[in-house]
Design a protein around this motif. Structure first.
Motif, short mmCIF file in Angstrom:
data_model
loop_
_atom_site.label_atom_id
_atom_site.label_comp_id
_atom_site.label_asym_id
_atom_site.label_seq_id
_atom_site.Cartn_x
_atom_site.Cartn_y
_atom_site.Cartn_z
N GLN A 150 0.83 -1.21 0.00
CA GLN A 150 0.00 0.00 0.00
C GLN A 150 0.86 1.26 0.00
O GLN A 150 0.56 2.23 -0.70
CB GLN A 150 -0.91 0.03 1.24
CG GLN A 150 -2.12 -0.87 1.08
CD GLN A 150 -3.19 -0.55 2.09
OE1 GLN A 150 -2.92 -0.46 3.27
NE2 GLN A 150 -4.41 -0.40 1.63
N LYS A 199 -0.28 2.66 -3.19
CA LYS A 199 -1.58 3.21 -2.76
C LYS A 199 -2.72 2.24 -3.06
O LYS A 199 -3.90 2.61 -2.98
CB LYS A 199 -1.88 4.56 -3.44
CG LYS A 199 -0.83 5.62 -3.18
CD LYS A 199 -1.00 6.25 -1.80
CE LYS A 199 0.15 7.17 -1.42
NZ LYS A 199 1.22 6.49 -0.67
N THR A 233 -6.61 1.62 -1.25
CA THR A 233 -6.96 2.75 -0.39
C THR A 233 -8.33 3.34 -0.73
O THR A 233 -8.77 4.28 -0.10
CB THR A 233 -5.89 3.86 -0.47
OG1 THR A 233 -5.68 4.20 -1.84
CG2 THR A 233 -4.57 3.39 0.13
#
Ligand code: FES
Length: 56
Positions: A29, A33, A36
């Motif tokens: 993550q 990302k 998310t």
């Protein structure tokens, strides 16, 4: 192949992150990302990470 449809993150993006040291969902993550937005891609992304772990 797109793994995270919310952010258009592909299996290749995950592979790159793996090469750069991402080994956990949290590290993945931070690198991409991924997950998310809706988080539905987590299972698929982690399955891929496990595959890479076997390959490399
Ligand atoms: Fe990855 Fe929605 S599919 S955050």
């Amino acid at each position: 192949t797109v793994i995270c449809t919310c952010l258009s993150i592909t299996d290749k993006d995950i592979e790159n992150a793996f090469h750069n040291g991402a080994r956990t969902w949290e590290q993945l993550q931070q690198a991409t990302k991924i997950g998310t937005v809706c988080g539905k891609c987590e299972k698929k992304a982690m399955e891929l990470m496990h595959e890479f772990a076997h390959i490399y």
